[in-house]
Design an enzyme around this catalytic site. Sequence first.
Site, mmCIF file in Angstrom:
data_model
loop_
_atom_site.group_PDB
_atom_site.id
_atom_site.type_symbol
_atom_site.label_atom_id
_atom_site.label_comp_id
_atom_site.label_asym_id
_atom_site.label_seq_id
_atom_site.Cartn_x
_atom_site.Cartn_y
_atom_site.Cartn_z
ATOM 1 C CB CYS A 142 1.254 -0.248 -3.201
ATOM 2 S SG CYS A 142 -0.326 0.214 -2.488
ATOM 3 C CG HIS B 108 4.355 2.229 -1.455
ATOM 4 N ND1 HIS B 108 3.542 3.130 -2.102
ATOM 5 C CD2 HIS B 108 3.534 1.451 -0.701
ATOM 6 C CE1 HIS B 108 2.283 2.904 -1.756
ATOM 7 N NE2 HIS B 108 2.250 1.898 -0.912
ATOM 8 C CG ASN C 86 -0.762 3.788 0.184
ATOM 9 O OD1 ASN C 86 -0.401 3.918 -0.985
ATOM 10 N ND2 ASN C 86 -0.790 2.622 0.799
#
Length: 325
Positions: A115, A252, A282
């Site tokens: 990520c 993020h 996500n």
Amino acid sequence: MTVWRSVITGVGGYLPDRVMTNAEMARIVDTSDEWIVSRSGIRQRHIAADGEKTSDLALNAAQRALDSAGTSASEIDLIVLATATPDETFPATATTVQAALGITGFPAFDVQAVCTGFIYALATADNFVRAGQSKNALVIGAETFSRILDWEDRTTCVLFGDGAGAVVLSAAEATGTPQDRGILSTHLHADGTKHDMLYVDGGPSSTQTTGHLRMLGREVFRHAVTNLSAVVHEALSANDMTPNDIDWLVPHQANKRILDGTAKKLSLPAERVVVTVDRHGNTSAASVPLALAEAVQDGRIQKNHIVLMEAMGGGFTWGSCLARW
Ligand code: UT7
């Protein structure tokens, strides 16, 4: 002193057509729209079509970034692509995108920091630009996490989605002060002792399978809040700035509660945080450039704005990037 800076001249995002709602998710695993929204803020995510690969998403985002920069593919001299879900174990998905853009010769490679991948890729490309080794770099975050989810594990499968985002970085001569436009600083970290909190239980040299994502969500959440707060302050102090100087926080997008927690620690009003997690879920390395693309296209992020990007992911890895747009 004259230095090279990487100015973000174009940005593009791409999401697969298929939208999967929480109601649909609740037909697959024992969950509910109420649980997913209250714990994560996610309402829906996009899922790649059968046969639609990470490189396909990346190519679409890259073409949109090139269009918005007014840069032709032939001017690109570096591609850095962040992904944890490459088309194949090798070659790098970046080279597939390079070929699809009809350009060859210059370096193209993948970066793997899950990520945090886009921040790592941005820092890598920025270092090439500042060293005078790239004039126009394409930096991409692209993922098909739907392919590595355990669709029987409700603790993880409800959280992720597919997508891609890209930026064009162009070299510009600058003064070397925070008044410059472009990337002002990047800050990268990793702690490999936290492997077991977020990992994929397969791979070419361990199981010879692709494996599935495994996460101790509560533990990751706790570390995310601490690490993101630290790396955000690191970026501000490196540039003699305070939270008041931030025009846009582009985090993020893992969990709305983590976004809110980071903004609260900075005393940053919610209106200055770019949020896409409700609609995208996500998307790992794609989440920051997708959020950038949205906020640039709708006119929120404008020239000379101070933009703070941050991310945290498996490894653990975490990092930030402060830029004057
Ligand atoms: O991008 C990389 C970084 N990743 C992240 O930052 C993710 C970080 N973690 C999180 O976002 C949150 O920890 C989650 C959203 C994953 C979970 O939220 P939580 O408030 O930490 O919930 P929890 O894991 O403590 O689970 C609470 C309860 C459990 O039941 P018991 O043990 O209290 O009876 C779970 O079994 O919720 C249950 N649960 C679910 N219930 C309905 C877990 N997943 C689900 C689900 N639907 N999908």
